[in-house]
Design a protein around this motif. Structure first.
Motif, PDB file in Angstrom:
ATOM      1  N   ILE A 228      52.890  33.507  37.416  1.00 22.33           N
ATOM      2  CA  ILE A 228      52.329  34.345  38.477  1.00 22.33           C
ATOM      3  C   ILE A 228      52.601  33.627  39.797  1.00 22.33           C
ATOM      4  N   SER A 229      52.958  34.359  40.829  1.00 18.31           N
ATOM      5  CA  SER A 229      53.206  33.719  42.117  1.00 18.31           C
ATOM      6  C   SER A 229      51.894  33.336  42.785  1.00 18.31           C
ATOM      7  N   ALA A 230      51.939  32.300  43.595  1.00 14.99           N
ATOM      8  CA  ALA A 230      50.739  31.850  44.305  1.00 14.99           C
ATOM      9  C   ALA A 230      50.203  32.933  45.225  1.00 14.99           C
ATOM     10  N   ASP A 231      51.072  33.805  45.729  1.00 12.70           N
ATOM     11  CA  ASP A 231      50.660  34.860  46.651  1.00 12.70           C
ATOM     12  C   ASP A 231      49.904  35.988  45.952  1.00 12.70           C
ATOM     13  N   THR A 232      50.115  36.152  44.656  1.00 12.72           N
ATOM     14  CA  THR A 232      49.529  37.294  43.958  1.00 12.72           C
ATOM     15  C   THR A 232      48.483  36.904  42.920  1.00 12.72           C
ATOM     16  N   VAL A 233      48.255  35.609  42.735  1.00 17.39           N
ATOM     17  CA  VAL A 233      47.288  35.213  41.707  1.00 17.39           C
ATOM     18  C   VAL A 233      45.890  35.679  42.088  1.00 17.39           C
ATOM     19  N   SER A 234      45.203  36.305  41.165  1.00 17.29           N
ATOM     20  CA  SER A 234      43.858  36.830  41.373  1.00 17.29           C
ATOM     21  C   SER A 234      43.251  37.067  39.999  1.00 17.29           C
ATOM     22  N   MET A 235      41.984  37.430  39.987  1.00 23.57           N
ATOM     23  CA  MET A 235      41.345  37.742  38.713  1.00 23.57           C
ATOM     24  C   MET A 235      42.084  38.882  38.013  1.00 23.57           C
ATOM     25  N   SER A 236      42.488  39.880  38.784  1.00 25.47           N
ATOM     26  CA  SER A 236      43.178  41.036  38.203  1.00 25.47           C
ATOM     27  C   SER A 236      44.532  40.651  37.627  1.00 25.47           C
ATOM     28  N   SER A 237      45.296  39.841  38.352  1.00 21.95           N
ATOM     29  CA  SER A 237      46.625  39.463  37.860  1.00 21.95           C
ATOM     30  C   SER A 237      46.531  38.528  36.660  1.00 21.95           C
ATOM     31  N   ILE A 238      45.488  37.689  36.617  1.00 19.62           N
ATOM     32  CA  ILE A 238      45.292  36.820  35.454  1.00 19.62           C
ATOM     33  C   ILE A 238      44.936  37.663  34.231  1.00 19.62           C
ATOM     34  N   ARG A 239      44.022  38.632  34.420  1.00 18.55           N
ATOM     35  CA  ARG A 239      43.664  39.513  33.307  1.00 18.55           C
ATOM     36  C   ARG A 239      44.885  40.273  32.787  1.00 18.55           C
ATOM     37  N   LYS A 240      45.730  40.738  33.699  1.00 19.53           N
ATOM     38  CA  LYS A 240      46.921  41.482  33.287  1.00 19.53           C
ATOM     39  C   LYS A 240      47.853  40.577  32.479  1.00 19.53           C
ATOM     40  N   TRP A 241      48.020  39.333  32.933  1.00 22.95           N
ATOM     41  CA  TRP A 241      48.890  38.408  32.197  1.00 22.95           C
ATOM     42  C   TRP A 241      48.337  38.182  30.791  1.00 22.95           C
ATOM     43  N   LEU A 242      47.037  38.003  30.667  1.00 15.44           N
ATOM     44  CA  LEU A 242      46.431  37.781  29.352  1.00 15.44           C
ATOM     45  C   LEU A 242      46.626  38.999  28.453  1.00 15.44           C
ATOM     46  N   ALA A 243      46.489  40.201  29.025  1.00 15.17           N
ATOM     47  CA  ALA A 243      46.681  41.418  28.241  1.00 15.17           C
ATOM     48  C   ALA A 243      48.135  41.591  27.816  1.00 15.17           C
ATOM     49  N   ASP A 244      49.057  41.177  28.692  1.00 16.14           N
ATOM     50  CA  ASP A 244      50.488  41.328  28.400  1.00 16.14           C
ATOM     51  C   ASP A 244      51.032  40.250  27.470  1.00 16.14           C
ATOM     52  N   HIS A 245      50.266  39.176  27.288  1.00 12.39           N
ATOM     53  CA  HIS A 245      50.726  38.053  26.458  1.00 12.39           C
ATOM     54  C   HIS A 245      49.636  37.685  25.441  1.00 12.39           C
ATOM     55  N   PRO A 246      49.299  38.621  24.538  1.00 14.75           N
ATOM     56  CA  PRO A 246      48.183  38.381  23.611  1.00 14.75           C
ATOM     57  C   PRO A 246      48.401  37.172  22.699  1.00 14.75           C
ATOM     58  N   GLU A 247      49.632  36.872  22.355  1.00 18.07           N
ATOM     59  CA  GLU A 247      49.877  35.754  21.449  1.00 18.07           C
ATOM     60  C   GLU A 247      49.714  34.406  22.146  1.00 18.07           C
ATOM     61  N   GLN A 248      49.798  34.394  23.482  1.00 19.52           N
ATOM     62  CA  GLN A 248      49.666  33.152  24.232  1.00 19.52           C
ATOM     63  C   GLN A 248      48.314  33.007  24.917  1.00 19.52           C
ATOM     64  N   SER A 249      47.567  34.112  24.987  1.00 19.13           N
ATOM     65  CA  SER A 249      46.356  34.106  25.804  1.00 19.13           C
ATOM     66  C   SER A 249      45.294  33.149  25.272  1.00 19.13           C
ATOM     67  N   GLU A 250      45.089  33.139  23.959  1.00 22.78           N
ATOM     68  CA  GLU A 250      44.062  32.269  23.390  1.00 22.78           C
ATOM     69  C   GLU A 250      44.348  30.800  23.700  1.00 22.78           C
ATOM     70  N   LYS A 251      45.580  30.381  23.504  1.00 23.76           N
ATOM     71  CA  LYS A 251      45.953  28.989  23.766  1.00 23.76           C
ATOM     72  C   LYS A 251      45.759  28.642  25.235  1.00 23.76           C
ATOM     73  N   LEU A 252      46.103  29.580  26.132  1.00 21.05           N
ATOM     74  CA  LEU A 252      45.925  29.325  27.561  1.00 21.05           C
ATOM     75  C   LEU A 252      44.446  29.159  27.900  1.00 21.05           C
ATOM     76  N   MET A 253      43.608  30.048  27.396  1.00 15.94           N
ATOM     77  CA  MET A 253      42.179  29.941  27.691  1.00 15.94           C
ATOM     78  C   MET A 253      41.591  28.648  27.135  1.00 15.94           C
ATOM     79  N   TRP A 254      42.110  28.179  26.015  1.00 19.72           N
ATOM     80  CA  TRP A 254      41.629  26.928  25.446  1.00 19.72           C
ATOM     81  C   TRP A 254      41.972  25.717  26.319  1.00 19.72           C
ATOM     82  N   GLU A 255      42.951  25.871  27.188  1.00 15.06           N
ATOM     83  CA  GLU A 255      43.274  24.760  28.094  1.00 15.06           C
ATOM     84  C   GLU A 255      42.160  24.515  29.102  1.00 15.06           C
ATOM     85  N   ASN A 256      41.306  25.503  29.319  1.00 20.73           N
ATOM     86  CA  ASN A 256      40.069  25.270  30.073  1.00 20.73           C
ATOM     87  C   ASN A 256      39.021  24.805  29.063  1.00 20.73           C
TER      88      ASN A 256
END
Length: 377
Positions: A228-256
């Protein structure tokens, strides 16, 4: 903390005359009642003390208001001009910044039914605060604010991945189950949620404790990795990325690795937000999360962000907020999180907020900060 304090005057403070501070007064009055009758707020490193606020607190509580606790805007503005002096707080090492947060509404089930398998958890009984996070007991990393207490020793609380993989299964900690891990994750980020059950019942959950592991913003990770670009990162764009990448989303959230535990709280007023760190309900559009090590809760802060549109009117954001909450990522004298309200509409507002901002604190008349800034010499 490197900052400068500069005198401002209400007559020339950009945006002050256009603001409508009735709700800010109502929020301040709630903090005044808490600090006066229940417990005073801890003084932040800026030095604004309970004693300095007491005259303004007394005046606010003596003010005759409507049944809802609101004054006409003109009277609210006059109150703040009478009892406070504006002082610009300018960090020397970086720019001011505001983001937004809100209280999500999440559809849930009281049992782990089909389609509802992601729980909100209450705090384990043996999860306790670390007395001194900078000098923790053996085996606890420096900076951890919470730990698990055993009979003869202490240990780190499991992190997000371990907890979501079953570390506390069978302990009876579940409050309710949601259908989406992402919804639970974002409730953790906000630190609160309204749980909506199929029978129409609504319950509120608020922050009770955390795992102690460091918070990592997944938006920053996605920007760093070019997702995601720094100019467009937001709660909405993060949610969209998670929805578009279901196989990677869990691992990404676990990094927090940070994980939030909740407790139930009453919904006494549908309009107001949850009781937060300052122990009063948040006022939509007027409560501000700040660095509590620097700012004293209850402090009125006039926040101006020319690149951000006001919540309610087509003009640049410039409105009086009241310091009534805090957050892990809120660090610095001119860093704030604007509480946008409750529900999906508030979520849309909050998710798009990220803007440079200027902070002008309203220091009580006669306070040391007001004098240092050149008022009342």
């Amino acid at each position: 903390m490197r900052l400068s304090l500069g005198r401002e005057d209400f007559s020339t403070l950009p945006g002050w005359a256009e603001d409508r501070p009735a709700a800010a007064f109502a929020a301040f009055r709630r903090s005044a009642a808490h600090a006066t009758t229940i417990r005073s707020y801890r003084t932040g490193s800026l030095g604004l003390s309970h004693a300095e606020f007491q005259p303004a607190y007394a005046a606010a509580l003596a003010q005759s208001t409507s049944e809802s606790g609101y004054l006409p805007d003109a009277e609210a503005r006059s109150f703040f001009e009478t009892w406070f002096r504006p002082v610009a707080v300018t960090p020397l090492d970086d720019d001011g910044l505001v983001t937004g947060y809100y209280e999500p509404e999440v559809a849930v089930s009281s049992t782990p039914e089909s389609g509802y398998r992601f729980p909100f958890l209450r705090k384990p009984e043996n999860l306790i605060k670390v007395p001194d996070p900078e000098n923790p007991p053996a085996g606890i990393p420096a900076g951890h604010a919470f730990m698990l207490a055993g009979a003869d020793s202490t240990d780190c609380c499991p992190d997000r991945q371990a907890i979501e993989s079953g570390a506390f299964d069978g302990k009876g900690l579940e409050i309710a189950w949601a259908s989406s891990r992402v919804d639970v994750f974002f409730a953790h980020i906000q630190g609160c949620a309204r749980l909506c059950f199929a029978d129409g019942r609504i319950e509120r959950i608020t922050y009770a404790a955390k795992s102690g592991h460091p918070f990592t913003g997944i938006g920053g990770l996605l920007v760093k990795r070019g997702e995601i670009s720094a100019d467009t990162v937001s709660m909405s764009s993060i949610r969209k990325w998670l929805a578009d990448h279901p196989e990677q989303s869990e691992k990404l959230m676990w990094e927090n690795r940070s994980f939030i535990f909740f407790e139930k709280a009453a919904v006494e007023n549908d309009f107001l937000g949850p009781v937060a760190a300052a122990k009063v309900p948040l006022e939509p559009g007027r409560s501000l999360a700040v660095d509590r090590h620097i700012h004293t809760f209850g402090t009125p802060i006039f926040v101006s962000a020319p690149e951000l549109e006001d919540f309610d009117e087509p003009r640049p954001f410039a409105r009086l907020m009241i310091a009534q909450d805090t957050g892990t990522a809120i660090v610095g004298p001119a860093r704030g999180d604007l509480f946008a309200g409750c529900g999906s509409e508030a979520g849309e507002k909050a998710g798009s907020i990220k803007a440079s901002a200027r902070f002008v604190i309203l220091a009580p008349v006669g306070s040391e900060i007001a004098r240092r800034a050149g008022h009342e010499q």
